[in-house]
Design a protein around this motif. Structure first.
Motif, PDB file in Angstrom:
ATOM      1  N   UNK A   1       0.840  -1.189   0.000  1.00  0.00           N
ATOM      2  CA  UNK A   1       0.000   0.000   0.000  1.00  0.00           C
ATOM      3  C   UNK A   1       0.877   1.241   0.000  1.00  0.00           C
ATOM      4  N   UNK A   2       0.492   2.240  -0.786  1.00  0.00           N
ATOM      5  CA  UNK A   2       1.221   3.502  -0.826  1.00  0.00           C
ATOM      6  C   UNK A   2       0.367   4.575  -0.167  1.00  0.00           C
ATOM      7  N   UNK A   3       1.032   5.424   0.615  1.00  0.00           N
ATOM      8  CA  UNK A   3       0.331   6.436   1.389  1.00  0.00           C
ATOM      9  C   UNK A   3       0.782   7.831   0.989  1.00  0.00           C
ATOM     10  N   UNK A   4      -0.167   8.764   0.965  1.00  0.00           N
ATOM     11  CA  UNK A   4       0.121  10.152   0.621  1.00  0.00           C
ATOM     12  C   UNK A   4      -0.528  11.048   1.670  1.00  0.00           C
ATOM     13  N   UNK A   5       0.292  11.707   2.467  1.00  0.00           N
ATOM     14  CA  UNK A   5      -0.230  12.624   3.488  1.00  0.00           C
ATOM     15  C   UNK A   5      -0.308  14.033   2.931  1.00  0.00           C
ATOM     16  N   UNK A   6      -1.338  14.749   3.333  1.00  0.00           N
ATOM     17  CA  UNK A   6      -1.511  16.136   2.886  1.00  0.00           C
ATOM     18  C   UNK A   6      -2.325  16.903   3.919  1.00  0.00           C
ATOM     19  N   UNK A   7      -2.392  18.212   3.725  1.00  0.00           N
ATOM     20  CA  UNK A   7      -3.231  19.043   4.581  1.00  0.00           C
ATOM     21  C   UNK A   7      -2.487  19.891   5.584  1.00  0.00           C
ATOM     22  N   UNK A   8      -1.178  19.749   5.647  1.00  0.00           N
ATOM     23  CA  UNK A   8      -0.408  20.559   6.573  1.00  0.00           C
ATOM     24  C   UNK A   8      -0.374  22.012   6.156  1.00  0.00           C
ATOM     25  N   UNK A   9       0.154  22.854   7.028  1.00  0.00           N
ATOM     26  CA  UNK A   9       0.251  24.269   6.726  1.00  0.00           C
ATOM     27  C   UNK A   9       0.622  25.071   7.944  1.00  0.00           C
ATOM     28  N   UNK A  10       0.504  26.370   7.798  1.00  0.00           N
ATOM     29  CA  UNK A  10       0.803  27.305   8.879  1.00  0.00           C
ATOM     30  C   UNK A  10      -0.521  27.818   9.452  1.00  0.00           C
ATOM     31  N   UNK A  11      -0.656  27.742  10.758  1.00  0.00           N
ATOM     32  CA  UNK A  11      -1.885  28.165  11.409  1.00  0.00           C
ATOM     33  C   UNK A  11      -1.536  28.830  12.731  1.00  0.00           C
ATOM     34  N   UNK A  12      -2.369  29.744  13.159  1.00  0.00           N
ATOM     35  CA  UNK A  12      -2.152  30.375  14.451  1.00  0.00           C
ATOM     36  C   UNK A  12      -2.621  29.466  15.578  1.00  0.00           C
ATOM     37  N   UNK A  13      -2.058  29.660  16.736  1.00  0.00           N
ATOM     38  CA  UNK A  13      -2.481  28.901  17.910  1.00  0.00           C
ATOM     39  C   UNK A  13      -3.988  29.054  18.104  1.00  0.00           C
ATOM     40  N   UNK A  14      -4.624  27.937  18.407  1.00  0.00           N
ATOM     41  CA  UNK A  14      -6.070  27.918  18.555  1.00  0.00           C
ATOM     42  C   UNK A  14      -6.810  27.552  17.286  1.00  0.00           C
TER      43      UNK A  14
END
Length: 121
Positions: free
Chosen positions: A1-14
């Motif tokens: 199985x091959x996996x692809x993670x996504x959705x990260x980024x820069x966000x403020x606390x909270x």
């Protein structure tokens, strides 16, 4: 199985982010899926996992009540909803597939590439 993670980024606390782990392969639904993270200079840490059936989940204490792991086997995807983010959540996040007991020693059989999550204070 091959996996692809996504959705990260820069966000403020909270703030919130939702990570996705998309998998290829017909046997995705038979794998437990885990999310791990690794901050600079620190060991890789198991954050959460979900059993193949979706009926059982685990969270490390530091994220309980803030993160939710879920899976959609029809879409071959596992999600990590992250709310009330803190600067200490900053790390590269990885997803992995295997048997849940292998996650405790970070020896899962299949790993995706990481996605960076940065939480600013």
């Amino acid at each position: 199985v091959q996996l692809q993670a996504s959705g990260g980024g820069l966000v403020q606390a909270g703030g919130s982010l939702r990570l996705s782990c998309a998998a290829s392969g017909r046997t995705f639904s038979s794998y437990d899926i885990g999310w791990f993270r690794q901050a600079p200079g620190k060991e890789r840490e198991l954050v959460a996992f979900i059993r193949w059936s979706g009926g059982s989940t685990y969270y490390v204490d530091s994220v309980k009540g803030r993160f939710t792991i879920s899976r959609d086997n029809a879409k071959n995807t596992v999600y990590l909803q992250m709310n009330s983010l803190k600067p200490e959540d900053t790390a590269v996040y990885y997803c992995a597939a295997g048997r849940y007991y292998s996650f405790y020693s970070s020896t899962a059989g299949y790993w995706g590439q990481g996605t960076q999550v940065t939480v600013s204070s």
